[in-house]
Structures are given as C-alpha cells and as structure tokens.
Design a protein around this motif. Structure first.
Motif, PDB file in Angstrom:
ATOM      1  N   VAL A  47      -9.232  11.681  -2.898  1.00 50.23           N
ATOM      2  CA  VAL A  47     -10.025  10.967  -3.788  1.00 50.23           C
ATOM      3  C   VAL A  47      -9.252  10.081  -4.563  1.00 50.23           C
ATOM      4  N   ASP A  48      -9.489   8.797  -4.961  1.00 51.12           N
ATOM      5  CA  ASP A  48      -8.737   8.176  -6.174  1.00 51.12           C
ATOM      6  C   ASP A  48      -7.416   8.033  -5.928  1.00 51.12           C
ATOM      7  N   ARG A  49      -6.845   7.890  -4.636  1.00 54.23           N
ATOM      8  CA  ARG A  49      -5.328   7.648  -4.560  1.00 54.23           C
ATOM      9  C   ARG A  49      -5.344   6.839  -3.091  1.00 54.23           C
ATOM     10  N   THR A  71      -8.369  -2.976  -3.799  1.00 52.42           N
ATOM     11  CA  THR A  71      -7.135  -2.664  -3.429  1.00 52.42           C
ATOM     12  C   THR A  71      -6.484  -3.402  -2.301  1.00 52.42           C
ATOM     13  N   CYS A  72      -7.465  -3.555  -1.100  1.00 54.51           N
ATOM     14  CA  CYS A  72      -6.698  -4.304  -0.047  1.00 54.51           C
ATOM     15  C   CYS A  72      -6.480  -5.749  -0.181  1.00 54.51           C
ATOM     16  N   ARG A  73      -7.320  -6.185  -0.814  1.00 58.93           N
ATOM     17  CA  ARG A  73      -7.065  -7.798  -1.270  1.00 58.93           C
ATOM     18  C   ARG A  73      -5.891  -7.990  -2.183  1.00 58.93           C
ATOM     19  N   GLU A  74      -5.562  -7.025  -3.110  1.00 61.58           N
ATOM     20  CA  GLU A  74      -4.761  -6.915  -4.126  1.00 61.58           C
ATOM     21  C   GLU A  74      -3.316  -6.625  -3.283  1.00 61.58           C
ATOM     22  N   MET A 117       0.752  -1.141   0.004  1.00 59.81           N
ATOM     23  CA  MET A 117      -0.082  -0.133   0.079  1.00 59.81           C
ATOM     24  C   MET A 117       1.026   1.034   0.023  1.00 59.81           C
ATOM     25  N   GLN A 118       2.079   1.212   0.717  1.00 51.98           N
ATOM     26  CA  GLN A 118       2.735   2.324   0.600  1.00 51.98           C
ATOM     27  C   GLN A 118       3.566   2.647  -0.719  1.00 51.98           C
ATOM     28  N   ARG A 119       3.999   1.566  -1.026  1.00 50.05           N
ATOM     29  CA  ARG A 119       4.530   1.541  -2.615  1.00 50.05           C
ATOM     30  C   ARG A 119       3.599   2.364  -3.326  1.00 50.05           C
ATOM     31  N   TRP A 120       2.155   1.569  -3.611  1.00 53.82           N
ATOM     32  CA  TRP A 120       1.214   2.256  -4.421  1.00 53.82           C
ATOM     33  C   TRP A 120       1.069   3.753  -4.017  1.00 53.82           C
ATOM     34  N   HIS A 121       1.036   4.110  -2.955  1.00 57.06           N
ATOM     35  CA  HIS A 121       1.070   5.702  -2.439  1.00 57.06           C
ATOM     36  C   HIS A 121       2.251   6.527  -3.115  1.00 57.06           C
ATOM     37  N   GLU A 122       3.298   5.940  -2.878  1.00 53.63           N
ATOM     38  CA  GLU A 122       4.627   6.554  -3.124  1.00 53.63           C
ATOM     39  C   GLU A 122       4.546   6.620  -4.871  1.00 53.63           C
ATOM     40  N   THR A 179      -3.305   5.681  -9.152  1.00 50.75           N
ATOM     41  CA  THR A 179      -4.884   6.020  -9.349  1.00 50.75           C
ATOM     42  C   THR A 179      -5.758   4.824  -9.724  1.00 50.75           C
ATOM     43  N   GLY A 180      -6.987   5.360 -10.047  1.00 52.85           N
ATOM     44  CA  GLY A 180      -8.100   4.062 -10.500  1.00 52.85           C
ATOM     45  C   GLY A 180      -8.586   3.280  -9.233  1.00 52.85           C
ATOM     46  N   VAL A 181      -8.353   3.867  -8.170  1.00 56.54           N
ATOM     47  CA  VAL A 181      -8.801   3.113  -6.820  1.00 56.54           C
ATOM     48  C   VAL A 181     -10.187   3.665  -6.261  1.00 56.54           C
ATOM     49  N   LYS A 182     -10.777   4.609  -6.953  1.00 52.94           N
ATOM     50  CA  LYS A 182     -12.029   5.259  -6.422  1.00 52.94           C
ATOM     51  C   LYS A 182     -13.063   4.328  -6.190  1.00 52.94           C
ATOM     52  N   GLY A 183     -13.756   4.090  -4.902  1.00 48.91           N
ATOM     53  CA  GLY A 183     -14.545   3.057  -4.896  1.00 48.91           C
ATOM     54  C   GLY A 183     -14.108   1.809  -4.820  1.00 48.91           C
TER      55      GLY A 183
END
Length: 135
Positions: free
Chosen positions: A97-99, A30-33, A12-17, A21-25
């Motif tokens: 949103v979407d991040r 995202t958590c299971r991935e 999750m940290q890597r995706w943040h860094e 995007t494309g995670v809205k809703g």
C-alpha cells in the motif's frame, strides 16, 4: 506526452527504486504522470469508460510495454502500466500500500477481487505511442 512507451515503464521503475510514497489511491494520476499526460478524468474506471472502443483490447498477452491495463472494482477502478516482463505490471498500492510496485497482472483480481477489463492504447484522451501493437 512521452514519445517512447519504455520510458513510461522505466519511470514507474525509478519511482519504485526511489521508494516513492503518497500514491495511495492515485493509480490514474501516477500512470498518467509516468506518461506525462495531463489530468482529464477523475478515476481509472471513468478513463476506461471514455476510452474509444478501437483502443480497447481484451487479450492481455498482446499488451505491449507501456500499455495501460484497467480493472473494475471499488469506487474508482484501477489502472497499471505494462512492464517489460510479460505477466508483470507497474502500479500503485500493490504489492505494498502507498508504494509504486511491480506485480503480477492478476494481483488486483486475486487480492482485491477486481475484474480485469482489458488494456488500452489510449489514456486521458491521448493515443499512446506503443510498439508491437496487435493487428
């Protein structure tokens, strides 16, 4: 599935860094991935409702790294992953949103008026290999 809970939080940290995007809703997706767990339930609230009682915990202070926290609200609920910081979780759509972002675990309650349900050591039919589980 990942064998180490820290890897899910680090993903999750890597995706943040990376500014993913494309995670809205798509909080559950995202958590299971991040955990490398296949799809099973259509929403976070359905995932919570199908979590066995023995894997549900109310005291957020006891949530180990990688545990998933659930919230009731909206049509689909919300799910986040416990970070290495006590009051902070990794999730989607907060604080932006979407991040993917790191935020205080109460932000969904304060901003969206969602209800905190608890955390779990189970996700989509898989027991999470969490360390430092409460007795």
């Amino acid at each position: 599935m990942r064998k180490n809970a820290k890897f899910a939080a680090k993903q999750m940290q890597r995706w943040h860094e990376q500014g993913r995007t494309g995670v809205k809703g798509y909080c559950l997706k995202t958590c299971r991935e991040a955990w490398k767990i296949p799809a099973r339930y259509p929403s976070a609230i359905v995932a919570w409702n199908n979590t066995p009682k023995k894997h549900k915990h109310k005291d957020w202070k006891c949530a180990p790294i990688g545990a998933v926290h659930y919230y009731r609200g909206g049509r689909y609920g919300h799910i986040v992953i416990q970070s290495e910081l006590r009051n902070k979780v990794w999730g989607t759509d907060l604080p932006r949103v979407d991040r993917v972002g790191l935020h205080h675990r109460r932000l969904p309650v304060n901003r969206w008026k969602y209800k905190y349900l608890g955390w779990a050591s189970w996700l989509n039919g898989y027991e999470l290999p969490l360390k430092d589980m409460p007795k």
